[in-house]
Design an enzyme around this catalytic site. Structure first.
Site, short mmCIF file in Angstrom:
data_model
loop_
_atom_site.label_atom_id
_atom_site.label_comp_id
_atom_site.label_asym_id
_atom_site.label_seq_id
_atom_site.Cartn_x
_atom_site.Cartn_y
_atom_site.Cartn_z
CD GLU A 51 -2.61 1.14 2.66
OE1 GLU A 51 -3.12 2.22 3.01
OE2 GLU A 51 -2.67 0.10 3.35
CG ASP A 62 -2.18 9.32 7.21
OD1 ASP A 62 -2.73 8.21 7.11
OD2 ASP A 62 -1.86 10.02 6.23
#
Length: 261
Positions: A51, A62
């Site tokens: 990924e 994130d």
């Protein structure tokens, strides 16, 4: 490389009873000229799918490790277009499927159709768009489908059964099960609710189910893998690459069978 390459990975693993190990890395962290070497190191360690994160100025999903990696990549002048251009140069040397994880703004800057076509030419097999709701994926998913690229959907701990069924219907590649509430980053353990959710999703979905967010060691990967088809490790690997600890990555990956069961 098309979405078929993702399907082939899971079919092969199913034959041996093994689970997929998916590694997240931030493209351009350490410079784009290092991307090929980073991908080859992950392949050699035993990673099944990569990924590839795209640096973005407002990465809402994130945690701090990946945010810092994104900042380093942005400071180096890395962009989605530059990453696609680099992938075009190195795609013939890459053996594992590449799944891009990007927010929608960089895609909009290129344009849905142009992005999808460029991603196909760059050997991309799938795309994850964490800030695009299921109800709004239509236009971008059409262009990705036309270019034989899977749009990987995310399922969260708060998803009820009706929502899981909606997301599973027509899902491609795999379903990304988010194992924690909040952002990415290492945890020490998962609760029973996580395992129950994975079992529920697996019982509904026709595509493989992979669990990510918070996996930081082999034991956690093995524990999650008992309830799904694969695990995704991000922050830990991003941190190891940044610190030059690539040799330790293979110790995160559960051992696989050597023979078909």
């Amino acid at each position: 490389m098309s979405k078929t390459k993702i399907d082939q990975v899971f079919e092969k693993l199913k034959e041996t009873g093994d689970k997929a190990f998916i590694s997240y890395i931030m493209a351009g962290d350490g410079g784009l000229d290092n991307l090929k070497d980073q991908i080859k190191e992950l392949e050699e360690a035993g990673v099944d799918i990569i990924e590839l994160g795209i640096p973005f100025s407002d990465p809402v999903a994130d945690g701090p490790v990946i945010q810092q990696a994104g900042i380093r990549a942005l400071d180096a002048g890395v962009s989605l277009q530059k990453i696609l251009d680099e992938l075009k140069k190195i795609k013939d040397d890459i053996n594992v499927p590449i799944v891009l994880m990007t927010y929608i703004n960089p895609v909009l800057n290129i344009g849905y159709q142009a992005f999808a076509e460029d991603a196909r030419k760059s050997g991309v097999s799938g795309v994850i768009l964490p800030d695009v709701p299921f109800e709004e994926e239509g236009e971008v998913s059409t262009h990705l489908r036309d270019n034989d690229i899977a749009l990987v959907r995310l399922v969260t701990l708060t998803s009820d059964e009706e929502r899981i069924r909606e997301l599973a219907e027509g899902a491609e590649g795999f379903l990304y099960a988010v194992t924690v509430k909040g952002t990415t980053g290492g945890r020490t353990s998962f609760g029973e609710d996580t395992y129950e959710l994975l079992e529920k999703i697996k019982g509904i979905a026709d595509v493989p189910v992979c669990a990510g967010f918070g996996v930081s060691n082999r034991e956690m990967a093995e524990a999650l893998g008992r309830h799904c088809d694969g695990v995704i490790v991000g922050s830990k690997i991003v941190d190891m690459l940044h610190k030059g600890e690539e040799d330790g990555i293979k110790n995160l990956i559960p051992e696989k069978s050597n023979a078909v069961k």
